[in-house]
Design a protein around this motif. Structure first.
Motif, short mmCIF file in Angstrom:
data_model
loop_
_atom_site.label_atom_id
_atom_site.label_comp_id
_atom_site.label_asym_id
_atom_site.label_seq_id
_atom_site.Cartn_x
_atom_site.Cartn_y
_atom_site.Cartn_z
N SER A 1 0.83 -1.21 0.00
CA SER A 1 0.00 0.00 0.00
C SER A 1 0.86 1.26 0.00
CB SER A 1 -0.87 -0.02 1.25
OG SER A 1 -1.34 1.26 1.53
N ARG A 2 0.38 2.26 -0.71
CA ARG A 2 1.14 3.51 -0.78
C ARG A 2 0.73 4.48 0.31
NH1 ARG A 2 4.75 0.38 -2.53
NH2 ARG A 2 5.89 1.04 -4.36
N ILE A 3 0.03 4.01 1.34
CA ILE A 3 -0.08 4.84 2.55
C ILE A 3 0.75 4.14 3.62
CG2 ILE A 3 -2.29 3.81 3.34
CD1 ILE A 3 -2.92 6.65 4.50
N LEU A 4 1.73 4.83 4.13
CA LEU A 4 2.60 4.24 5.15
C LEU A 4 2.30 4.88 6.49
CD1 LEU A 4 6.06 4.16 3.35
CD2 LEU A 4 4.41 2.30 3.62
N HIS A 5 2.23 4.03 7.51
CA HIS A 5 1.98 4.54 8.85
C HIS A 5 3.31 4.87 9.50
CE1 HIS A 5 -0.57 5.30 12.19
NE2 HIS A 5 0.12 4.52 13.00
N LEU A 6 3.46 6.12 9.88
CA LEU A 6 4.70 6.58 10.50
C LEU A 6 4.32 7.30 11.79
CD1 LEU A 6 7.47 6.18 9.21
CD2 LEU A 6 7.31 8.48 8.27
N PRO A 7 4.28 6.57 12.91
CA PRO A 7 3.76 7.19 14.14
C PRO A 7 4.69 8.26 14.69
CG PRO A 7 3.88 4.77 14.32
CD PRO A 7 4.68 5.17 13.12
N LEU A 8 4.20 9.49 14.67
CA LEU A 8 4.99 10.64 15.12
C LEU A 8 4.98 10.76 16.64
CD1 LEU A 8 6.39 13.45 14.64
CD2 LEU A 8 4.10 14.41 14.36
N GLN A 9 3.83 10.65 17.24
CA GLN A 9 3.56 10.80 18.68
C GLN A 9 3.69 12.24 19.16
OE1 GLN A 9 2.09 8.28 19.39
NE2 GLN A 9 3.11 6.43 18.72
N SER A 10 4.82 12.88 18.86
CA SER A 10 4.94 14.31 19.16
C SER A 10 5.92 14.92 18.17
CB SER A 10 5.48 14.52 20.58
OG SER A 10 5.85 15.89 20.74
N GLY A 11 5.74 16.21 17.88
CA GLY A 11 6.66 16.88 16.96
C GLY A 11 7.77 17.63 17.69
#
Ligand code: 5AD
Ligand code: SF4
Length: 465
Positions: free
Chosen positions: A283-293
């Motif tokens: 899939s071309r949506i990748l989950h990249l958990p940021l949590q905080s910036g």
């Protein structure tokens, strides 16, 4: 180890037969699953075992002879839900002489077990995350008049193969590739309740997916708390890390879409990016958990990356695979989060332009380092920040959706729309819902559609002739 594992599964199969013999007529079970896709997948295994033992599923709890709840403890409201539901279950137990079983992550927490034992003595079976496979034995004991079964292990469980499974869907399936987590993010209870990382063997995973493909499944989601630290060891001279596993799954005929949750940004190494690039089914949506910036908050969270490293990673992936979009998880109101920290989170949201954001208000979890931190954020500030993040995200969704208008997308037709029987619902590779006119016979197929309009939570499309 392997023999022990097989012997245990065989033993539970014997218990399944024994319970089946005791249950001379079909009985009904009602299941409630809280939490993530891993829990959903565990519940499919619980259902598989129950169906082997002459139970059939009911959606109507009033008819249930067996009530089972698979719990989650990642956030607070699940706890309220469990204790709220137990009162209702007690009434059904009295009316139908039903058995009540509770399992899953929350059962690995000592304070929950103490509360259950003290105030809810009528629960028959309590099992944890490492003893799910022993449900047949637990039921057998209860049917043989044992008053209560409590089976919770504090050590890391083994990986059990060969248990029956009853899947919720006939086109999309989840396959757990690893259990547990070694990361100890300071807000998270998961490493305490699911133990250390244990990867399934690649040959077991690939066999399961090939079988699913033979049964007509088109979409597979690989599951784990930290999928890209998958370590399947060396088989026939080949090292099975996550990248190589993905490549092998991509080669399986019949499977058209591959998703995976959840990866950790720190393990998104070059080989994983190259594997995704080369695997067209991913899939071309990748989950990249940021949590905080905020770099300061990320450090306190023990996330092992900075704001800048996260943005660089997203840019690097986008450069290699331009058609990729991102989804993410964000926690607002982590202890000591200042207004500037929160602004950093908004800044990353603007820069990375996520297609999907799962937003969470920080919830204190007993036993985690963040729970012991001073300067917890007041509820009203947490909610105010949450609303600001949500407003920004909603603004971005519309902008992002507009980019789809006029494009042709290959979508998997999932079924009839919930709101309108005459239309079909489908999903793009990037997980956008698309509503379209079309014949029922298209369900389960991949078709090309032209996107004609956007409606915030879905797109409308027309089948390309
Ligand atoms: N409070 C709020 N959100 C949490 N998550 C995990 N633990 C907590 C917590 N204590 C969120 C994280 C994680 C997602 C599955 O749940 O964003 O990625
Ligand atoms: Fe929890 Fe962090 Fe492990 Fe995810 S990676 S399960 S957030 S400890």
């Amino acid at each position: 180890m392997i023999l022990l594992n097989n012997a245990e599964v065989e033993l539970q199969k014997e218990y399944m037969n024994k319970v089946k013999e005791l249950n001379t007529k079909k009985l009904k079970y009602y299941i409630l699953t809280m939490g993530c896709q891993l829990n959903e997948n565990d519940s499919e295994k619980l259902c598989g075992m129950l169906e082997e033992m002459n139970y059939e599923k009911t959606e109507d709890i009033n008819l249930a002879d067996f009530i089972i709840m698979n719990t989650c403890c990642v956030r607070e409201n699940a706890e309220e839900k469990l204790f709220g539901k137990l009162g209702e279950y007690k009434k059904i137990k009295e009316k139908n002489n039903a058995i009540i079983a509770i399992g899953g992550c929350m059962m690995q927490e000592k304070h929950i077990i103490e509360k259950l034992n003290k105030s809810y003595p009528y629960v028959d079976i309590i099992f944890g995350t490492h003893t799910l496979h022993k449900l047949p034995e637990d039921i057998y004991k209860i049917l043989n008049k044992q008053k209560k079964v409590q089976d919770i292990l504090d050590i890391d469980g083994e990986v059990f193969e060969g248990l029956p499974i009853k899947r919720n869907d006939d086109k999309k399936a989840s396959v757990t590739i690893m259990y547990g987590c070694n990361n100890f993010c300071t807000y998270c209870i998961v490493p305490y309740v699911r133990g250390r990382e244990r990867s399934r063997k690649p040959e077991d995973i690939l066999k399961e997916i090939k079988q699913l493909a033979d049964e007509g499944y088109k979409e597979i989601t690989l599951l784990g708390q930290n999928v890209n630290s998958y370590n399947g060891g060396i088989v026939n001279g080949k090292e099975y890390n996550f990248a190589n596993l993905l490549r092998d799954v991509n080669d399986i005929d019949g499977i058209e879409i591959i998703r995976f949750v959840s990866p950790h940004p720190k393990d998104f190494k070059a080989d994983v990016i190259q594997a995704i690039k080369g695997c067209k089914k991913v899939s071309r949506i990748l989950h990249l958990p940021l949590q905080s910036g905020s770099t300061a908050v990320l450090k306190k969270m023990n996330r092992k990356y900075t704001k800048e490293q996260f943005i660089e990673l997203a840019e690097k992936i986008k450069k290699e695979i331009p058609e990729v979009v991102f989804s993410t998880d964000i926690i607002v109101g982590f202890p000591e989060e200042t207004e500037e920290d929160f602004e950093d989170t908004l800044d990353v949201v603007r820069k990375v332009n996520f297609e999907q954001i799962f937003m969470f208000i920080y919830s204190r979890r007993v036993g985690t380092p963040a729970d012991r931190m001073e300067n917890q954020i007041p509820e009203e500030i947490k909610h105010e920040r949450f609303d600001r993040l949500k407003a920004l995200f909603e603004q971005q969704i519309e902008e992002n959706n507009k980019k789809y208008i006029g494009t042709v997308q290959t979508v998997l037709i999932e079924g009839k729309s919930k709101n309108n029987e005459n239309t079909l619902t489908a999903r793009t590779s990037t997980n956008k819902v698309v509503i379209l006119d079309g014949d029922e016979s298209l369900i389960g197929k991949l078709v090309d559609v032209k996107i004609v309009s956007q409606h915030v939570w879905f797109l409308k499309g027309r089948i390309q002739k």
